[in-house]
Motif scaffolding. Sequence first.
Motif, PDB file in Angstrom:
ATOM      1  N   VAL A  35       0.978  -1.164  -0.062  1.00  0.00           N
ATOM      2  CA  VAL A  35       0.076   0.031   0.080  1.00  0.00           C
ATOM      3  C   VAL A  35       0.986   1.381  -0.107  1.00  0.00           C
ATOM      4  O   VAL A  35       1.978   1.292   0.386  1.00  0.00           O
ATOM      5  N   LEU A  36       0.372   2.425  -0.608  1.00  0.00           N
ATOM      6  CA  LEU A  36       1.040   3.599  -0.533  1.00  0.00           C
ATOM      7  C   LEU A  36       0.703   4.384   0.767  1.00  0.00           C
ATOM      8  O   LEU A  36      -0.343   4.882   1.213  1.00  0.00           O
ATOM      9  N   ILE A  37       1.852   4.233   1.693  1.00  0.00           N
ATOM     10  CA  ILE A  37       1.708   4.633   2.979  1.00  0.00           C
ATOM     11  C   ILE A  37       1.553   6.422   3.046  1.00  0.00           C
ATOM     12  O   ILE A  37       0.683   6.886   3.564  1.00  0.00           O
ATOM     13  N   THR A  97       3.817  -2.753   3.454  1.00  0.00           N
ATOM     14  CA  THR A  97       2.764  -3.518   3.887  1.00  0.00           C
ATOM     15  C   THR A  97       2.276  -3.499   4.908  1.00  0.00           C
ATOM     16  O   THR A  97       2.840  -3.415   6.011  1.00  0.00           O
ATOM     17  N   GLN A  98       0.880  -3.871   5.492  1.00  0.00           N
ATOM     18  CA  GLN A  98       0.166  -4.000   6.628  1.00  0.00           C
ATOM     19  C   GLN A  98       0.414  -5.050   7.483  1.00  0.00           C
ATOM     20  O   GLN A  98       0.134  -6.065   6.751  1.00  0.00           O
ATOM     21  N   LYS A  99       0.766  -5.019   8.664  1.00  0.00           N
ATOM     22  CA  LYS A  99       0.731  -6.282   9.535  1.00  0.00           C
ATOM     23  C   LYS A  99      -0.810  -6.678   9.717  1.00  0.00           C
ATOM     24  O   LYS A  99      -1.597  -5.871   9.825  1.00  0.00           O
ATOM     25  N   ASP A 100      -0.964  -8.150   9.882  1.00  0.00           N
ATOM     26  CA  ASP A 100      -2.215  -8.660  10.119  1.00  0.00           C
ATOM     27  C   ASP A 100      -2.384  -8.744  11.473  1.00  0.00           C
ATOM     28  O   ASP A 100      -1.986  -9.699  12.308  1.00  0.00           O
ATOM     29  N   PRO A 101      -2.925  -7.768  12.158  1.00  0.00           N
ATOM     30  CA  PRO A 101      -3.160  -7.588  13.741  1.00  0.00           C
ATOM     31  C   PRO A 101      -4.298  -8.897  14.082  1.00  0.00           C
ATOM     32  O   PRO A 101      -5.033  -9.131  13.245  1.00  0.00           O
ATOM     33  N   GLN A 102      -4.376  -8.966  15.280  1.00  0.00           N
ATOM     34  CA  GLN A 102      -5.377  -9.702  15.916  1.00  0.00           C
ATOM     35  C   GLN A 102      -6.665  -9.034  15.917  1.00  0.00           C
ATOM     36  O   GLN A 102      -6.883  -7.535  15.765  1.00  0.00           O
TER      37      GLN A 102
END
Length: 979
Positions: free
Chosen positions: A708-710, A852-857
């Motif tokens: 993703v474009l931050i 990339t975005q971390k996949d949180p709980q």
Amino acid sequence: MPEESVKVAVRVRPFNSREKARGAQLIIGMNAGTTTIQNPDAMNEEPKKFNFDYSYWSHDGFEERDQLLVSVSPKYDGQKKVFDDLGVGVLKNAWDGYNSCLFAYGQTGSGKSFSVFGYGPNKGVIPIFCDQLFVEINNKRASGTKTEFEVTFSMLEIYNEQVRDLLNPASSKKGGLRVREHPKKGFYVEQLRNVPVQSYQQIEDRMDEGTRNRSVASTQMNATSSRAHTIVGITFTQKSVNDAGQEMAKVAVVNLVDLAGSERAESTGATGDRLKEGAAINQSLSSLGNVISALADRSKGKKVKVPFRDSVLTKLLKNALGGNSKTIMIAALSPADINYEETLSTLRYADRAKQIKTSAVVNEDPTEKLIRELKEENARLMDAIKKGGLVMVADDDDRKEGVTDEEREAIRKELEEEMQARLEATERELGYMKQSWEDKLKETEGGDDGERAKKEAKKTTPHLYNLNQDTQLSGMIVFLLGPGSYKVGNNKAETPPEIVLNGLSIQKEHGIVLNDNGKVFLEKASSDAKILINGDPLVGKMELDHNDRIMFGSNHLYVFQHPQLYKAKPTNYVGVVTYESAQEEIAQKNGFDMTSNNSKEDMLLQEDLVEMIPAVEEANAISEELDQKVKFEIVVMSPKARGLAHGRTEVCMKMRNLEKDLEYIWPRDKFVRRKYLMQEMYQNYTEGEDWKLPDEKNPFTEPPDQEVLIGTVNVYMQSLAYLIESKEQLDITDYRGKELGLLDVELVPCHKNGKEIKEDDDLFIDHPNELVGRDLNFVVKLNSAMGIPAKFTGIHCKYSVFLDTEMIDTNRVQGTSSPAFKHKKSFNFEVVTSNLVQYLLNDHLVIQVWGTQKDPQSKNKAKKNTKEIMQAEALSKGRDVNGTAKQVSDPAMKAKFMFQFAVMKKRQERMEAKIAQFRKLVTTAELHNKARVETMVIKTVLNAQNAKVADKAIARIPKDEAAGNLGEETQKSGVCVVM
């Protein structure tokens, strides 16, 4: 059989009210059969020219009187002109016994339906053709002819490669009606209803019936106006006795086709997208384009295979384009500059079609022969089925080619099924031919009187009628509201409601309409019901006024009409409510500026908003129904917010995972492609089919590694134009202008050998134009970033300089919110041009920060469903009808001012240093009692690149014997006085 070219007519449609209000620039010109188109972005270029059989200018030169478009200028080509040129030929072909086809092609909103169907009193080719056909039939009957005339009518729709019978939609099973192939007759639709008709009024009633079915399907998402093809079929049979006493049948099949809109597709989606999003979008039109190109090549003598079998549409149009038919194409054009690319594409499409040649023959045979052939084919098929189907004569060849026994068995079963279908079709046709015309008519009588009575009742009774993007579909659904109460809801309610609306976001008990002594009120019947009146959410009980716009759920848009209110005060209700004006109103109420008309960019932006707002509402409703934990929001993004230095402001979509708090920005076209897959999922869901998809095919998901474009950083390059280094920590801003961290950026000018120019070098450029013709060398350094949100990882930067077409990429840094890129890139320009100078002075470097975005709980511990999460968000944020996001100010301006300030400060320091050198020059001259200073010394100090050069020139002053002493007169040349 003589060949005949496909006739092609191009038509520029009448302007709509929005174009007229915004003063759209026209780029189309017409002169006889020549059509020209001018690129609005290159007005100095020669216009592109195309020649067709007919060119119709219908954009202006008319007045609207009670919805009828009346010519007020000789240049205006109305519906009658189009029919006289095109429809009369189709009518003549039908009487002569030739098959004919007329199809309209063009982008959505270009006027295809206007030409083919028309609206209101402005009848198009189809209704005028049908009317004139029966006028001539009645005239011939009145003259005492012994010829018998039979007319049948059919109406079908192709959507997503599925065929629906609009005159008998219940017969369209899952997957639609089957398209079969007959050895002699070609492709046909199995079980399509051909209704006998004996008057134009009956055809008009059937056409209304078919259009209503199409409209209902549209609101339930089986089809949409811009993605469905509509084919009206008219079979005209003339039965007579020849001189030998044989009964002859002359049969003409006329297909009149309103093709789906050819949509704008500016991009093909993100690189590496694993979804085949374009598979079901414009597939038929793409296949038709391939067929037209192949037929055009064949007409030039090339041996090419024509891919008729690639789509349902091209199968059904095979005769029209490559067989026994006389064919006409209407290319519908928008004249507005904002549609240049689509209009040019349509003209090129039509230009290829004009090269196609067909061979039409009169379809006339003795009736007895037709019946005999049907009986013979029936017997052959019965015999083949009794013997176990087709014999697989190529068993050995199949095995050699690797065909397995299972595959052979599947082929055998498919062929047997095909034979059985052909047998049933011939039996039906045989029985149909044996029927008397009177018996055929009796089977289809009745049912029309009710619709005619409803049309009359609309003139005096309050009622609701639907609005649709396709004007042909508007007004097809009508609910009369006599005295009393009317429930609004879906067909799952325990007590069937009086007003049944199915589809997205419609509750079992959705609303209540009450007509109390002529006053009509509306209120919600459920707290979950979504109802907008004139763009505002309905609160409590509200009295309706004439021309009120009402949105039920996500996609049921209606207009309330009260004839008595209008009759009492007609001046209060000026103008006609359209789908576009109603959607603009909703957009306006959601904070979007729909009044600006300053530029082409504004117009295109508003067009996209009108299209996207209902689409977003629809996608969110599907997500809610299927519990996908996803919400979509419109974002209006400048090019800088998208990481681009130039471009236009565009409508984009934010896709937000409500469960994991992940966000993705989709371009408009990607969202449109995904939406049609969402619609297919919902359709399967409503039909009880398996609708759940794995993540890699689910249109509501993105892969875990999707970048993703931050945010972006705007680096202005003015400092390099003055050979001044720049070292700044600049804000990383996202599309909203929110600061998401800092980026350490350096722009450092260099010597030819790559050595960086230091402060001590003090190379002074008084004006950037001094760089032209010289060399320029500099380094871009991206040292590190800090403060980036912890949800991102794998962070890296991308950018391009000046005319570079490929992006420069830094290394990816994992596991930190303060990545150290340690990036250094040298740029060397051997000869500086004026364009490069202008780029440095006025343009900027856009650095894109990706990750990339971390996949949180899951944040929702209670496992709320999509509906509950959306409701909770709406309560916390306040009113939020369509989930829209507003356009934000340009964050690049802050960076621009920072750089301008830095450059001005540096230039000021240099000027002060220069002034100090001149003071030193004057002080030195005075100290040594010099009356004059050499011009060469002054020039050297003025242009000195550093202090050493200036000091060396000043050191010459004490040694200048010709300078004279202060107070002395001298006439020596070559000197000037420094005061």
